[in-house]
Scaffold this motif. Structure first.
Motif, PDB file in Angstrom:
ATOM      1  N   ARG A 459     -37.304   4.715  50.287  1.00  0.00           N
ATOM      2  CA  ARG A 459     -37.226   6.097  49.801  1.00  0.00           C
ATOM      3  C   ARG A 459     -38.271   6.940  50.521  1.00  0.00           C
ATOM      4  N   LYS A 460     -39.475   6.353  50.622  1.00  0.00           N
ATOM      5  CA  LYS A 460     -40.564   7.080  51.268  1.00  0.00           C
ATOM      6  C   LYS A 460     -40.162   7.400  52.711  1.00  0.00           C
ATOM      7  N   GLU A 461     -39.618   6.400  53.371  1.00  0.00           N
ATOM      8  CA  GLU A 461     -39.227   6.605  54.758  1.00  0.00           C
ATOM      9  C   GLU A 461     -38.160   7.680  54.886  1.00  0.00           C
ATOM     10  N   ARG A 462     -37.239   7.627  53.920  1.00  0.00           N
ATOM     11  CA  ARG A 462     -36.146   8.609  53.970  1.00  0.00           C
ATOM     12  C   ARG A 462     -36.713  10.021  53.808  1.00  0.00           C
ATOM     13  N   LEU A 463     -37.618  10.175  52.797  1.00  0.00           N
ATOM     14  CA  LEU A 463     -38.194  11.489  52.551  1.00  0.00           C
ATOM     15  C   LEU A 463     -38.957  11.962  53.778  1.00  0.00           C
ATOM     16  N   GLU A 464     -39.717  11.021  54.360  1.00  0.00           N
ATOM     17  CA  GLU A 464     -40.493  11.393  55.539  1.00  0.00           C
ATOM     18  C   GLU A 464     -39.584  11.817  56.683  1.00  0.00           C
ATOM     19  N   ARG A 465     -38.490  10.996  56.815  1.00  0.00           N
ATOM     20  CA  ARG A 465     -37.572  11.289  57.909  1.00  0.00           C
ATOM     21  C   ARG A 465     -36.956  12.674  57.719  1.00  0.00           C
ATOM     22  N   GLU A 466     -36.565  12.918  56.444  1.00  0.00           N
ATOM     23  CA  GLU A 466     -35.942  14.209  56.154  1.00  0.00           C
ATOM     24  C   GLU A 466     -36.904  15.342  56.453  1.00  0.00           C
ATOM     25  N   ALA A 467     -38.163  15.139  56.019  1.00  0.00           N
ATOM     26  CA  ALA A 467     -39.162  16.185  56.253  1.00  0.00           C
ATOM     27  C   ALA A 467     -39.333  16.404  57.740  1.00  0.00           C
ATOM     28  N   ARG A 468     -39.426  15.235  58.439  1.00  0.00           N
ATOM     29  CA  ARG A 468     -39.614  15.333  59.876  1.00  0.00           C
ATOM     30  C   ARG A 468     -38.433  16.061  60.525  1.00  0.00           C
ATOM     31  N   GLU A 469     -37.237  15.694  60.034  1.00  0.00           N
ATOM     32  CA  GLU A 469     -36.048  16.305  60.604  1.00  0.00           C
ATOM     33  C   GLU A 469     -36.032  17.819  60.360  1.00  0.00           C
ATOM     34  N   ARG A 470     -36.482  18.144  59.129  1.00  0.00           N
ATOM     35  CA  ARG A 470     -36.527  19.576  58.825  1.00  0.00           C
ATOM     36  C   ARG A 470     -37.464  20.293  59.791  1.00  0.00           C
ATOM     37  N   VAL A 471     -38.647  19.702  59.942  1.00  0.00           N
ATOM     38  CA  VAL A 471     -39.631  20.318  60.827  1.00  0.00           C
ATOM     39  C   VAL A 471     -39.074  20.410  62.232  1.00  0.00           C
ATOM     40  N   GLU A 472     -38.447  19.289  62.645  1.00  0.00           N
ATOM     41  CA  GLU A 472     -37.905  19.268  63.994  1.00  0.00           C
ATOM     42  C   GLU A 472     -36.818  20.318  64.174  1.00  0.00           C
ATOM     43  N   ALA A 473     -35.967  20.396  63.128  1.00  0.00           N
ATOM     44  CA  ALA A 473     -34.874  21.363  63.196  1.00  0.00           C
ATOM     45  C   ALA A 473     -35.436  22.781  63.315  1.00  0.00           C
ATOM     46  N   ALA A 474     -36.476  23.009  62.501  1.00  0.00           N
ATOM     47  CA  ALA A 474     -37.102  24.341  62.539  1.00  0.00           C
ATOM     48  C   ALA A 474     -37.660  24.593  63.925  1.00  0.00           C
TER      49      ALA A 474
END
Ligand code: SF4
Ligand code: SF4
Lengths: 505, 352
Positions: A459-474
């Protein structure tokens, strides 16, 4: 170490002075008359319990399937005689706890009417090995030496791992017991035929039959039956407990050791018991399912000890009534005195793996209160696995389960040799039983925590990945915007340059 | 911890601790009785006093620890300890030697460690050494086995009411050799007080050491009853005999021959009855061989180069201290595993 052990190289184990096998071993086999009722348990093997396929009130015939195998490691259960199903429910399990387990109760009608045989009669050697295994599976054959591992998956495993040698266990090293002895004496031909069928099913090219040297009649009968089959060898082995243990028998017969934690198949051998082989013969040649077996009834409290051919699921009290009791037994044991289980009472049914019922007198069970370990080393000398029981026990009592494991707790056979010889009556093997359970529980607990942890981690990894993806997308969007602006700007400047150039040209 | 009260095995080998201990004691009886005959009633009284003190010490400690002493005394271990100690004392030693020794053996030698099974050192030997170090005069006062006094006179001697005539005392064989060597007299020119191969054992020594043959016979009885195995005694006797034989062959003036070594002092008693003590010796066969070799070698070294003529007690105690280490280092190989404890590798290979 005596000369005898030195000569035959067996240094482990114990040699009970009086093995109590006679006279029960020498009286002719008796057939038990049908009782009024049988309680046929659904779990008579390792693996999943069988699933009932009959209903209460239904009439069944001898040999009819009453519960089907469930899963790969399981065995079907058949009706031992004809009668009407009166209950499908819980009865007391053959275990000291007295806990219930499921059984099908049949009120017998005494007609003993047979159902259809399982399979058509054909030469088993013309069948494919898989087909032979299927017949063994259909007949509900399990290891009759007590391990009760279903025989068909075992044979298939042997075929898959290409075992070359079958070890046939005629050791029967437990004191008091003689059911295998009796099978070898009266059904040697069936045993040998079963061995040949099993060789066909597993692809093994050789079979070694180990028989303890305290059974000369069985050895002679088996020798005679094996005449003409060059690939089957009858080998007397020293009478020493626990010779009937797979690992020890393999060691004595082949000189090889089974690696710790591995199966015997890993060194190319497969161990099967002689009674199992006889049952395999019946299953494959006659199509007879496993619904009866020879049970040794013995012990000081029994009036006429001996071997009895009894239907599976017979209540111990009926069996004891048949052989008669001289006195009230102080303890009832299913199996031998070394590894058998004490029964809570006599309203317990027999199972496929039950080779003996002992009704012991108070004099035969010497229960003394334990005293301090005097470090005599007897347990070390007796242990067939080369363990240090006194040390294991000390670790366990100190709660150091990991140390006990590191020192081979898993290798312990629970054969009881150590506790048998201990002059201080330290409950060694009892402690190991307990510790094995405890270790298992802890392992389960650990697995669960690890699973939870891995979930949390995921779960932690998923949240981190999502956050990272968001940042990356931005960032990407920003970069795109920047690029667009730059492009626009460039376009503008080049346009102006063009204009300028044009102007200059 | 919850244990099933009726778990397998449902049979037992039947030998309880008391039976084992009593069998050991029984094998000591001939040598002891013979010792009484040789050294007379003082030896008997000392024996009785030592055993009684050992039992008393054990009982008091058990009571103190809040346990019922009666059933625990019946295990016979305190009796055996007292008996072995008595056999290693000078037969005419005064009563208080027996009392101090007996009490020391079971209290400080055993119960302070937590009682039977927990002591690191052999209680009888540690008591003997304590006595030897504290009362060197009384502990090296040996009598010539002759003119055994009657029961009552003997009791008076033990109680110290009759002085022991000087003419009756002498050094033991090993002690004599030691003194002579120290004085510069070599062994070829010394008069040893009775040769060790004196079959009837009529020579100077402790209560249980001169009747070497009877002790050895008792040891053989223990072997045949399978109470002990050959590993410790054979290793120990060999480790005394081999260096002794080599030394004697090289320089007979300086080294006592191997037969004398084996037949004198506590060599036999030590090899069969003391070094084989379950509690304080290693529990594996290989470990027992190492232990026995150590006991024997140290005995020879102490006798030959050390300050005391007799080395068995010291040697056994030193090896006792090493027992935990031996047990840690020398273990049987577990079935299906390598010597390092890793599971043996799976090698298939078609056989034959
Ligand atoms: S430790 Fe286990 S394998 Fe060894 S003797 Fe005891 S019960 Fe048997
Ligand atoms: S057999 Fe019993 S008394 Fe002897 S060492 Fe083992 S646990 Fe201790």
């Amino acid at each position: 170490m005596g000369l005898r052990e030195l000569l035959n190289g067996v240094r482990w184990g114990v040699h009970p002075h009086d093995d109590h096998k006679r006279p029960a071993a020498d009286v002719p086999l008796r057939v038990m008359p049908l009782p009024a009722r049988l309680c046929v348990p659904l779990l008579q093997h390792v693996g999943a319990p069988a699933l009932p396929v009959v209903a209460v009130g239904e009439r069944v015939l001898r040999g009819q399937l009453i519960a089907a195998a469930q899963g790969n490691v399981s065995a079907p259960v058949h009706a031992p005689s004809s009668g009407v199903i009166s209950a499908i429910g819980e009865v007391t399990a053959p275990h000291p706890s007295g806990l219930p387990f499921s059984a099908i109760t049949i009120e017998l009608d005494g007609k003993d009417e047979a159902g259809e045989p399982l399979t058509p009669q054909v030469d088993p050697f013309s069948l494919a090995p898989a087909e032979v295994s299927q017949r063994i599976a259909d007949a509900g054959i399990v290891g009759l030496g007590g391990a009760t591992f279903p025989s068909a998956p075992k044979a298939q495993l042997g075929l898959k791992l290409s075992v070359h040698t079958l070890i046939i266990n005629g050791g029967e090293c437990e004191p008091y017991l003689s059911s295998d002895d009796s099978v070898m004496r009266v059904r040697a031909d069936e045993v040998i035929d079963g061995v040949r069928i099993l060789m066909h099913a597993t692809g093994a090219t050789k079979a070694l039959v180990g028989i303890e040297d305290n059974k000369p009649e069985a050895t002679a009968a088996m020798r005679k039956a094996a005449e003409g089959f060059a690939s089957i060898e009858i080998r007397p082995v020293p009478a020493r407990y626990p010779m009937g243990s797979d690992r020890q028998l393999v060691q004595v017969l082949t000189g090889k050791e089974v690696p710790s934690g591995a199966r015997t198949a890993s060194i190319g051998v497969l161990v099967n018991n002689v009674s199992t082989c006889a049952a395999i013969h019946r299953a494959v040649r006659v199509g007879e399912p496993l619904y009866r077996r020879i049970v040794t009834v013995n012990g000081g409290a029994v009036a006429q000890p001996g071997n009895v051919l009894a239907p599976i699921g017979v209540l111990i009290e009926d069996l004891l009534r048949f052989v008669g009791l001289k006195e009230t037994p102080a303890r009832l044991v299913m199996g031998g005195p070394m590894m058998g289980v004490a029964l809570p009472h006599a309203q317990v049914p027999t199972v496929k793996g039950c080779g003996g019922i002992l009704a012991l007198t108070a004099g035969e069970i010497t229960d003394t209160a334990p005293s301090a370990c005097i470090r005599c080393g007897s347990c070390v000398k007796a242990c067939p696995m080369g363990l240090l029981p006194l040390e294991l026990s000390a670790h366990i009592h100190a709660g150091e389960y990991d140390k006990a494991e590191a020192k081979g707790l898993d290798d312990c056979l629970a054969c009881g040799c150590c506790a048998y010889v201990c002059p201080s009556h330290v409950p060694l093997v009892q402690t190991f039983y307990h510790a094995k359970g405890e270790v298992w529980k802890r392992a389960q607990q650990k697995k669960r925590t690890e699973f939870t942890k891995s979930l949390a981690q995921a779960r932690k990894e998923r949240l981190e990945r999502e956050a990272r993806e968001r940042v990356e997308a931005a960032a990407r969007r920003k970069a795109e915007r920047a690029a667009q602006q730059a492009a626009a700007q460039q376009a503008a400047t080049s346009a102006s340059a063009n204009t300028a150039g044009g102007a200059s040209a | 911890m919850i244990l099933q009260t009726v778990a397998s095995p449902h049979a037992r080998a039947g030998e309880s601790v008391s039976v084992v201990m009593l069998k050991v004691v029984a094998t000591l009886v001939p040598a002891t009785v013979y010792g009484f005959w040789l050294f007379g009633s003082p030896a008997f009284w000392l024996w009785l006093i030592t055993i009684a003190s050992a039992l008393a010490g054990e009982a008091v400690c058990l009571r103190w620890a809040g346990r019922d002493p009666v059933p625990l005394l019946k295990d016979g271990s305190a009796l055996l300890t007292g008996w072995l100690l008595a056999l290693s004392l000078p037969p005419w030693a005064p009563w208080w030697i027996g009392v101090v020794g007996g009490l020391f053996a079971t209290t400080l030698g055993k119960q302070v460690f937590g009682g039977l099974g927990n002591n690191l050192f052999n209680p009888a030997m540690i008591a003997r050494i304590a006595l030897l170090v504290s009362f060197p005069v009384q502990m090296t006062y040996w009598v010539v086995p002759a003119g055994a006094p009657g029961l009552l006179d003997g009791l008076l001697i033990t109680l110290g009411h009759i002085p022991v005539p000087d003419a009756m005392s002498s050094a033991t064989l090993l002690g004599h050799a030691k003194t002579d060597l120290a004085r510069g007299v070599d062994l070829l020119h010394t008069e040893l007080p009775g040769h060790a191969f004196n079959w009837v054992g009529a020579r100077v020594g402790s209560l249980g050491e001169t009747s070497t043959w009877l002790i050895a016979a008792g040891g053989v009885a223990l072997l045949t009853m399978r109470i002990i195995t050959w590993h410790v005694p054979v290793a120990m006797l060999a480790a005394i005999a081999v260096p002794a034989a080599i030394g004697h062959a090289v320089d007979p003036a300086r080294y006592i021959d191997w037969t004398t070594h084996l037949m004198s002092g506590g060599a036999m008693l030590g090899a069969f009855f003391i070094a084989t003590d379950y509690v304080t010796s290693p529990s594996t066969r290989a470990g027992q061989v190492v232990f026995g070799l150590g006991c024997g070698l140290l005995t020879w070294v102490i006798r030959t180069y050390g300050g005391y003529p007799e080395g068995v007690a010291f040697a056994v105690l030193l090896m006792n201290a090493l027992t935990p280490a031996i047990d840690r280092l020398i273990k049987p190989r577990v079935y299906g595993r390598t010597f390092t404890g890793k599971p043996a590798s799976v090698q298939k290979g078609k056989s034959k």
